[in-house]
Design an enzyme around this catalytic site. Structure first.
Site, PDB file in Angstrom:
ATOM      1  N   THR A 102       0.798  -1.028  -0.178  1.00  0.00           N
ATOM      2  CA  THR A 102      -0.288   0.441  -0.030  1.00  0.00           C
ATOM      3  C   THR A 102       1.106   1.090  -0.018  1.00  0.00           C
ATOM      4  O   THR A 102       1.707   1.630   1.033  1.00  0.00           O
ATOM      5  CB  THR A 102      -1.068  -0.251   1.097  1.00  0.00           C
ATOM      6  N   LYS A 177      -7.530   0.943  -2.503  1.00  0.00           N
ATOM      7  CA  LYS A 177      -6.623   0.547  -1.761  1.00  0.00           C
ATOM      8  C   LYS A 177      -6.684   1.869  -0.629  1.00  0.00           C
ATOM      9  O   LYS A 177      -7.149   1.724   0.534  1.00  0.00           O
ATOM     10  CB  LYS A 177      -5.375   0.181  -1.129  1.00  0.00           C
ATOM     11  N   LYS A 245       0.224   4.659   8.145  1.00  0.00           N
ATOM     12  CA  LYS A 245       1.037   5.465   6.852  1.00  0.00           C
ATOM     13  C   LYS A 245       0.093   5.757   6.037  1.00  0.00           C
ATOM     14  O   LYS A 245       0.410   6.237   4.955  1.00  0.00           O
ATOM     15  CB  LYS A 245       2.631   4.371   6.793  1.00  0.00           C
TER      16      LYS A 245
END
Length: 293
Positions: A102, A177, A245
């Site tokens: 990701t 995502k 993150k």
């Protein structure tokens, strides 16, 4: 192009919670698999299964026709793909690269464009499903890149997941995502608050879960992570630090689109508090500890 096990060499960079299972599926399918991870000892089990260890991403790239990457942060992706001893500097012309980390949509586009100049084909293909999905080859895989490349690589992706959807041009997988992580972030807050409320009301949280997980409140997090919270199991299927993150990337992308996401902003602040308390290497379900005071 048919990726026949006896003729195809697959590389996998990053053999952590997710990558280890992915490499294992390819080994079990009969492919020759080469691996790289920063700490060789963490890959020992795969080496014992027959994987070939490589000393750097560059050395791995020179030996493989298809390379999958599953690392931690966009900075890792940038180093592995664009570094002097990285994948693109050493990849064979005509090879296929699939980044399942990701990461940043902007970085995904940059890697895609640089790869084209070297006659190398790239897909950004982040996943959802956590450690369980990786182990059971039931990941949801969201893919960006050229449609033709996706169609060619699809048989390999099917070794890893069951819900594999082409989303559009380079970067589209990463944007999708972000949608996934945005939905999870607010949902996780709701799951945690529901369980804490149940406890404070004197209810049995497990019994409450039986009633609510199959109704309108149902979600993957409620069915898979709530039981871990109840059991006091905060081992990582997905790390707190990696979720932070992801939320940071989503908020940065939203800012570029002049979009405000108040739910995601709140979730990120709560997870940052959780990480500051020493839980950055715990699973995302550890948010329960912060709320259940």
């Amino acid at each position: 192009m048919a990726f026949i096990p006896s003729e195809t060499v697959i590389g996998l960079i990053g053999t952590g919670v997710m990558g280890k299972s992915m490499a294992g599926h390819f080994i079990q399918a009969g492919y020759e698999v080469h691996i790289f991870t920063r700490t060789k000892s963490k890959a020992q089990e795969l080496i014992e299964q027959g994987a070939h260890w490589e000393a750097s991403p560059g050395e791995l790239a020179g030996k493989c026709q298809v390379i999958f990457t599953m690392v931690g942060f966009p900075t890792d992706v940038e180093e592995i793909y664009l570094g002097a001893n990285g994948i693109l500097a050493n990849a064979q012309a005509g090879s296929y690269l699939v980044d399942m980390t990701t990461s940043s949509p902007i970085l995904a586009k940059r890697i895609y464009e640089e790869a084209l100049t070297r006659q190398v084909y790239v897909l950004d293909a982040p996943v959802s499903g956590g450690d369980i999905g990786a182990k059971e080859a039931r990941l949801s895989i969201m893919v960006g890149g050229t449609r033709g490349v996706f169609d060619e690589v699809l048989p390999l992706l099917e070794k890893l997941g069951t819900n594999i959807v082409y989303q559009g041009a380079a970067g589209a997988g990463q944007h999708t995502k972000m949608c996934n992580q945005i939905a999870i972030a607010s949902n996780m807050m709701g799951v945690v608050e529901a369980l804490v409320y149940a406890q404070k009301a004197g209810l049995d949280p497990t019994t409450v879960l039986k009633s609510i997980e199959t109704g309108a409140a149902g979600s993957w997090s409620l069915s898979n992570l709530a039981p871990r919270m109840i059991a006091g199991n905060f081992a990582p299927g997905f790390y707190v630090k990696h979720f932070i993150k992801d939320m940071k990337i989503a908020l940065e992308s939203a800012e570029e689109m002049k979009l405000e996401l108040p739910g995601l902003t709140l979730a990120k602040s709560l997870y940052e508090q959780l990480a500051a308390s020493g839980e950055e290497d715990s699973g995302t379900q550890a948010l329960f500890k912060l709320i259940n005071k």
